[in-house]
Write a protein that holds these residues in place. Sequence first.
Motif, PDB file in Angstrom:
ATOM      1  N   LEU A 192      44.149 -17.828 -37.242  1.00  0.00           N
ATOM      2  CA  LEU A 192      43.041 -18.405 -36.488  1.00  0.00           C
ATOM      3  C   LEU A 192      43.258 -19.859 -36.089  1.00  0.00           C
ATOM      4  O   LEU A 192      42.799 -20.301 -35.032  1.00  0.00           O
ATOM      5  N   SER A 193      43.952 -20.607 -36.914  1.00  0.00           N
ATOM      6  CA  SER A 193      44.111 -22.047 -36.668  1.00  0.00           C
ATOM      7  C   SER A 193      44.773 -22.361 -35.329  1.00  0.00           C
ATOM      8  O   SER A 193      44.251 -23.174 -34.555  1.00  0.00           O
ATOM      9  N   PRO A 194      45.914 -21.742 -34.996  1.00  0.00           N
ATOM     10  CA  PRO A 194      46.534 -22.068 -33.711  1.00  0.00           C
ATOM     11  C   PRO A 194      45.700 -21.625 -32.509  1.00  0.00           C
ATOM     12  O   PRO A 194      45.776 -22.243 -31.440  1.00  0.00           O
ATOM     13  N   ILE A 195      44.894 -20.576 -32.659  1.00  0.00           N
ATOM     14  CA  ILE A 195      44.030 -20.128 -31.566  1.00  0.00           C
ATOM     15  C   ILE A 195      42.991 -21.196 -31.259  1.00  0.00           C
ATOM     16  O   ILE A 195      42.773 -21.585 -30.107  1.00  0.00           O
ATOM     17  N   LEU A 196      42.346 -21.701 -32.309  1.00  0.00           N
ATOM     18  CA  LEU A 196      41.322 -22.734 -32.123  1.00  0.00           C
ATOM     19  C   LEU A 196      41.944 -24.014 -31.571  1.00  0.00           C
ATOM     20  O   LEU A 196      41.380 -24.648 -30.660  1.00  0.00           O
ATOM     21  N   ALA A 197      43.102 -24.378 -32.089  1.00  0.00           N
ATOM     22  CA  ALA A 197      43.753 -25.603 -31.623  1.00  0.00           C
ATOM     23  C   ALA A 197      44.096 -25.513 -30.145  1.00  0.00           C
ATOM     24  O   ALA A 197      43.905 -26.468 -29.386  1.00  0.00           O
ATOM     25  N   ALA A 198      44.590 -24.350 -29.709  1.00  0.00           N
ATOM     26  CA  ALA A 198      44.977 -24.180 -28.312  1.00  0.00           C
ATOM     27  C   ALA A 198      43.765 -24.183 -27.393  1.00  0.00           C
ATOM     28  O   ALA A 198      43.799 -24.760 -26.294  1.00  0.00           O
ATOM     29  N   ARG A 199      42.660 -23.560 -27.832  1.00  0.00           N
ATOM     30  CA  ARG A 199      41.478 -23.437 -26.977  1.00  0.00           C
ATOM     31  C   ARG A 199      40.687 -24.739 -26.876  1.00  0.00           C
ATOM     32  O   ARG A 199      39.948 -24.946 -25.916  1.00  0.00           O
ATOM     33  N   THR A 200      40.818 -25.608 -27.889  1.00  0.00           N
ATOM     34  CA  THR A 200      40.031 -26.855 -27.893  1.00  0.00           C
ATOM     35  C   THR A 200      40.919 -28.089 -27.804  1.00  0.00           C
ATOM     36  O   THR A 200      40.420 -29.205 -27.973  1.00  0.00           O
ATOM     37  N   SER A 201      42.201 -27.883 -27.549  1.00  0.00           N
ATOM     38  CA  SER A 201      43.167 -29.009 -27.489  1.00  0.00           C
ATOM     39  C   SER A 201      43.109 -29.849 -28.764  1.00  0.00           C
ATOM     40  O   SER A 201      43.179 -31.080 -28.726  1.00  0.00           O
ATOM     41  N   GLY A 202      42.949 -29.139 -29.884  1.00  0.00           N
ATOM     42  CA  GLY A 202      42.911 -29.812 -31.175  1.00  0.00           C
ATOM     43  C   GLY A 202      41.604 -30.495 -31.481  1.00  0.00           C
ATOM     44  O   GLY A 202      41.508 -31.246 -32.464  1.00  0.00           O
ATOM     45  N   GLY A 203      40.566 -30.232 -30.704  1.00  0.00           N
ATOM     46  CA  GLY A 203      39.298 -30.932 -30.879  1.00  0.00           C
ATOM     47  C   GLY A 203      38.343 -30.308 -31.869  1.00  0.00           C
ATOM     48  O   GLY A 203      37.242 -30.833 -32.083  1.00  0.00           O
ATOM     49  N   ALA A 204      38.720 -29.199 -32.493  1.00  0.00           N
ATOM     50  CA  ALA A 204      37.842 -28.550 -33.474  1.00  0.00           C
ATOM     51  C   ALA A 204      38.691 -27.965 -34.590  1.00  0.00           C
ATOM     52  O   ALA A 204      39.888 -27.700 -34.407  1.00  0.00           O
ATOM     53  N   GLU A 205      38.069 -27.782 -35.757  1.00  0.00           N
ATOM     54  CA  GLU A 205      38.757 -27.194 -36.899  1.00  0.00           C
ATOM     55  C   GLU A 205      37.865 -26.148 -37.552  1.00  0.00           C
ATOM     56  O   GLU A 205      36.638 -26.231 -37.491  1.00  0.00           O
ATOM     57  N   TRP A 206      38.501 -25.154 -38.169  1.00  0.00           N
ATOM     58  CA  TRP A 206      37.763 -24.152 -38.927  1.00  0.00           C
ATOM     59  C   TRP A 206      37.344 -24.731 -40.267  1.00  0.00           C
ATOM     60  O   TRP A 206      38.127 -25.391 -40.945  1.00  0.00           O
ATOM     61  N   ALA A 207      36.120 -24.465 -40.685  1.00  0.00           N
ATOM     62  CA  ALA A 207      35.631 -24.832 -42.018  1.00  0.00           C
ATOM     63  C   ALA A 207      35.382 -23.548 -42.813  1.00  0.00           C
ATOM     64  O   ALA A 207      34.994 -22.522 -42.248  1.00  0.00           O
ATOM     65  N   GLU A 208      35.610 -23.608 -44.113  1.00  0.00           N
ATOM     66  CA  GLU A 208      35.428 -22.431 -44.952  1.00  0.00           C
ATOM     67  C   GLU A 208      33.972 -21.960 -44.915  1.00  0.00           C
ATOM     68  O   GLU A 208      33.047 -22.759 -44.955  1.00  0.00           O
ATOM     69  N   ALA A 209      33.803 -20.648 -44.858  1.00  0.00           N
ATOM     70  CA  ALA A 209      32.448 -20.070 -44.809  1.00  0.00           C
ATOM     71  C   ALA A 209      32.328 -18.875 -45.745  1.00  0.00           C
ATOM     72  O   ALA A 209      31.608 -17.917 -45.473  1.00  0.00           O
TER      73      ALA A 209
END
Length: 225
Positions: A192-209
């Motif tokens: 999931l991490s590289p997907i989020l980084a690519a879609r937000t240009s590194g502007g968001a991070e996953w937090a544990e849920a």
Amino acid sequence: MDQPRPRVLRLTAGQDVTGEYEEKRSRFVAVLRRVDDEDAARALIAELRSTYPTARHHCSAFLVDVEGASRIERSNDDGEPSGTAGTPMLDVLRGSGLTGVSAVVVRWFGGTKLGTGGLARAYSAAVAAAVDEAWRTGRVVEVIRTPAWVAEVDHVVAGGLESAVRAAGAHVLNVEYGRRVRLTVAGEYDVLSPILAARTSGGAEWAEAGVTTTENAALRSDMES
């Protein structure tokens, strides 16, 4: 390299599973029930004592996993010679791969003593018959625990992020729309991490849920491969 996670097998909730074995007119009826704790496991023993008061023995074994602690394993011969009933029953449960399970074998004496070897064989066979019945009737499920993650992103990227997460095989658990979009998903962080980084240009991070749990039908052939 990460080690594969051990498979966790349980009975489905609901009706008990039974199996029978008979030798020299002694009848052995095994009852398996899904349980979540030791109290529930012992409740099955008490229930069957009440249901079948004329049976000579109500031997038992159970396995219960406790979060953050050692597995609880108990067995009881209920008047049979030591080691001839509860321990063989427990061995069958261990070998089955099931957890969170209580087994009781109710025995009606047929008039002929079976000897220690015969007793061990009979109690094992009764529980094994019940385990086989559970597989035959589709009552065994694999419990899969997957980490959950949450991230807040702008509306303009939310749709593409959700599609990309699904395409990667992860599960979208919830989407909340407000000033921003709050996306909760279940999957492996490394995916999931590289997907989020690519879609937000590194502007968001996953937090544990937390962790999400699913139960999928298990095939015995998969467990034995």
